[in-house]
Design a protein around this motif. Structure first.
Motif, PDB file in Angstrom:
ATOM      1  N   PHE A  12       2.651   6.151  -2.785  1.00 41.36           N
ATOM      2  CA  PHE A  12       3.655   7.128  -3.204  1.00 41.36           C
ATOM      3  C   PHE A  12       3.837   7.146  -4.716  1.00 41.36           C
ATOM      4  O   PHE A  12       4.111   8.193  -5.305  1.00 41.36           O
ATOM      5  N   SER A  13       3.683   5.994  -5.364  1.00 37.22           N
ATOM      6  CA  SER A  13       3.825   5.935  -6.822  1.00 37.22           C
ATOM      7  C   SER A  13       2.730   6.740  -7.503  1.00 37.22           C
ATOM      8  O   SER A  13       3.006   7.585  -8.369  1.00 37.22           O
ATOM      9  N   ASN A  14       1.492   6.503  -7.117  1.00 39.41           N
ATOM     10  CA  ASN A  14       0.377   7.209  -7.751  1.00 39.41           C
ATOM     11  C   ASN A  14       0.338   8.685  -7.367  1.00 39.41           C
ATOM     12  O   ASN A  14       0.033   9.543  -8.200  1.00 39.41           O
ATOM     13  N   VAL A  15       0.647   8.989  -6.092  1.00 40.19           N
ATOM     14  CA  VAL A  15       0.666  10.386  -5.665  1.00 40.19           C
ATOM     15  C   VAL A  15       1.746  11.162  -6.413  1.00 40.19           C
ATOM     16  O   VAL A  15       1.535  12.329  -6.793  1.00 40.19           O
TER      17      VAL A  15
ATOM     18  N   ALA B 224       8.731  12.179  -4.270  1.00 34.93           N
ATOM     19  CA  ALA B 224       9.431  11.416  -5.299  1.00 34.93           C
ATOM     20  C   ALA B 224      10.574  10.597  -4.688  1.00 34.93           C
ATOM     21  O   ALA B 224      10.826   9.457  -5.093  1.00 34.93           O
ATOM     22  N   LEU B 225      11.264  11.173  -3.701  1.00 35.24           N
ATOM     23  CA  LEU B 225      12.331  10.438  -3.021  1.00 35.24           C
ATOM     24  C   LEU B 225      11.758   9.311  -2.163  1.00 35.24           C
ATOM     25  O   LEU B 225      12.294   8.200  -2.145  1.00 35.24           O
ATOM     26  N   PHE B 226      10.664   9.578  -1.453  1.00 30.94           N
ATOM     27  CA  PHE B 226      10.022   8.548  -0.629  1.00 30.94           C
ATOM     28  C   PHE B 226       9.601   7.352  -1.471  1.00 30.94           C
ATOM     29  O   PHE B 226       9.602   6.219  -0.999  1.00 30.94           O
ATOM     30  N   LEU B 227       9.230   7.615  -2.731  1.00 29.40           N
ATOM     31  CA  LEU B 227       8.850   6.521  -3.630  1.00 29.40           C
ATOM     32  C   LEU B 227      10.021   5.564  -3.836  1.00 29.40           C
ATOM     33  O   LEU B 227       9.833   4.341  -3.839  1.00 29.40           O
ATOM     34  N   ASN B 228      11.212   6.108  -4.003  1.00 26.48           N
ATOM     35  CA  ASN B 228      12.387   5.247  -4.171  1.00 26.48           C
ATOM     36  C   ASN B 228      12.686   4.453  -2.906  1.00 26.48           C
ATOM     37  O   ASN B 228      13.056   3.275  -2.972  1.00 26.48           O
ATOM     38  N   VAL B 229      12.519   5.083  -1.741  1.00 27.83           N
ATOM     39  CA  VAL B 229      12.721   4.374  -0.475  1.00 27.83           C
ATOM     40  C   VAL B 229      11.684   3.272  -0.325  1.00 27.83           C
ATOM     41  O   VAL B 229      12.003   2.139   0.068  1.00 27.83           O
ATOM     42  N   ALA B 230      10.423   3.573  -0.664  1.00 30.17           N
ATOM     43  CA  ALA B 230       9.360   2.576  -0.579  1.00 30.17           C
ATOM     44  C   ALA B 230       9.637   1.407  -1.512  1.00 30.17           C
ATOM     45  O   ALA B 230       9.344   0.245  -1.182  1.00 30.17           O
ATOM     46  N   SER B 231      10.203   1.690  -2.682  1.00 26.94           N
ATOM     47  CA  SER B 231      10.538   0.629  -3.641  1.00 26.94           C
ATOM     48  C   SER B 231      11.583  -0.316  -3.076  1.00 26.94           C
ATOM     49  O   SER B 231      11.494  -1.537  -3.252  1.00 26.94           O
TER      50      SER B 231
ATOM     51  N   ILE C  11       0.837  -1.204   0.000  1.00 26.38           N
ATOM     52  CA  ILE C  11       0.000   0.000   0.000  1.00 26.38           C
ATOM     53  C   ILE C  11       0.870   1.253   0.000  1.00 26.38           C
ATOM     54  O   ILE C  11       0.576   2.238  -0.694  1.00 26.38           O
ATOM     55  N   ASN C  12       1.961   1.218   0.760  1.00 26.39           N
ATOM     56  CA  ASN C  12       2.877   2.358   0.839  1.00 26.39           C
ATOM     57  C   ASN C  12       3.465   2.680  -0.528  1.00 26.39           C
ATOM     58  O   ASN C  12       3.483   3.849  -0.960  1.00 26.39           O
ATOM     59  N   TRP C  13       3.933   1.645  -1.237  1.00 29.49           N
ATOM     60  CA  TRP C  13       4.522   1.842  -2.561  1.00 29.49           C
ATOM     61  C   TRP C  13       3.480   2.326  -3.564  1.00 29.49           C
ATOM     62  O   TRP C  13       3.734   3.253  -4.337  1.00 29.49           O
ATOM     63  N   MET C  14       2.289   1.727  -3.554  1.00 28.68           N
ATOM     64  CA  MET C  14       1.224   2.141  -4.463  1.00 28.68           C
ATOM     65  C   MET C  14       0.831   3.599  -4.209  1.00 28.68           C
ATOM     66  O   MET C  14       0.613   4.367  -5.149  1.00 28.68           O
TER      67      MET C  14
END
Length: 368
Positions: A36-39, A252-259, A31-34
């Motif tokens: 941040f990716s969509n946001v 955008a950075l949090f998305l990479n961390v979530a990945s 859910i976290n990755w989805m």
């Protein structure tokens, strides 16, 4: 995971984050990755529409990512795996630099396309990404041409073609920018496989950002000098809000961390299915936010493309081993997409409102 010895005590709050993330369940990582990716995608679209500049925005993301990854490398253990890569001058010029340049081209095209195409249609075109990767793999000799995969690819292309044919606000300029971004990304993926894997290296998304962000930032800045900077006005950034720009780059950075955490917690199978569901969700949310008109023909084409993409990514044996439950969830996703499009078409479009206000429709409703 603890902060390295030479940084012990510098940032105790950040030190506790990796240990805390270990205790988070898998579904929360998904859910976290989805999220941040969509946001990130929706936020970028909003900023581009508001500020009117794309390459400068991408450059700002990369400058922010460069500074942030340097800080994280010195204060946390999130990038400790970078020490497994003995980056020499020769290796940098042969791998990091060319891959970074391709990454820059991919980012520029992927952001400029928002000026011409809607978010839902862009997601539909992105379904063809595995096709570009496959052709690039064949061209580089990484994979052998295969008839069954080629037929599978034709199904995906057919779905994307149907979606394009049904697009109301089609733009050839936007279409070619998306094709360019997909092509840059496909060649980049293959080069990573050929060059980094050939050197015995395997980078996670955060370490990749650590090495590629500086290259991309410089490249994007040089392109912006000749494209957007001459027409850039400081008032555009002021009107957008520096707080919003900072928040956008942070997400955008949090998305990479979530990945990074999602890859470490799940398998490629989960990533594939999650990515397909995330794509469907983004289309639906984008339609709700921007009231984008999507035809039933587009929905059909997108469903065909995603079905072909699922089969391409997983294969028959793996799909069969998943059982009916997972396939049922996939069908639920497709059905939900179709249902939402039908409802929105009836309630938001002029044609739909005419149908609902017609005497025959009202009479039919009153008979229940």
């Amino acid at each position: 995971m603890t902060v390295s010895n030479y940084n012990r005590g510098l940032v105790p709050m950040i030190e506790a984050v990796p240990a805390l993330m270990k205790n988070i369940p898998i579904w929360a990582h998904i859910i976290n990755w989805m999220f941040f990716s969509n946001v990130t995608i929706i936020f970028n679209k909003w900023l581009i529409d508001t500020a009117g500049f794309t390459i400068i925005l991408t450059c700002w993301h990369l400058v922010y990512a460069t500074i942030a990854t340097q800080i994280l490398a010195r204060t946390t253990s999130l990038l400790d795996s970078r020490r497994n890569f003995p980056i020499t001058g020769r290796l940098y010029l042969r791998t990091i630099l060319p891959i970074g340049l391709l990454y820059s081209g991919s980012l520029i095209c992927s952001n400029v396309v928002y000026l011409y195409l809607s978010v839902p249609f862009i997601q539909m075109l992105k379904a063809a990404s595995p096709v570009a990767v496959l052709f690039a793999s064949w061209s580089w000799g990484v994979a052998e041409p295969n008839l069954s995969k080629f037929i599978n690819v034709l199904v995906i292309v057919l779905g994307v073609a149907i979606s394009s044919f049904g697009e109301i606000s089609f733009s050839w300029t936007g279409f070619f920018f998306q094709i360019g971004g997909t092509s840059f990304e496909a060649v980049r993926v293959v080069m990573i496989q050929v060059m980094l894997s050939g050197e015995g290296l395997n980078m996670d998304p955060l370490v990749s950002l650590y090495y590629y962000a500086p290259v991309c930032a410089i490249m994007n800045f040089l392109i912006a000098v000749f494209t957007e900077l001459p027409n850039f006005k400081w008032e555009d950034a002021v009107n957008t809000g520096f707080g919003m720009l900072f928040l956008n780059a942070s997400i955008a950075l949090f998305l990479n961390v979530a990945s990074v955490f999602l890859i470490g917690k799940t398998s490629g199978l989960v990533m594939t299915l999650t990515g397909i569901f995330k794509s469907i969700l983004l289309v639906v949310v984008s339609v709700l936010i921007w009231s984008t008109k999507i035809t039933l023909l587009q929905t059909l084409g997108y469903a065909i493309a995603l079905g072909g993409l699922t089969y391409y990514s997983l294969g028959y044996d793996q799909l069969a081993s998943l059982g009916t439950a997972t396939l049922a969830w996939i069908m639920v996703g497709f059905s939900t997409l179709v249902a939402v499009i039908v409802v929105l078409e009836l309630t938001m479009s002029e044609k739909g409102r005419k149908i609902m206000s017609s005497p025959s429709w009202q009479a039919g409703q009153g008979s229940h």
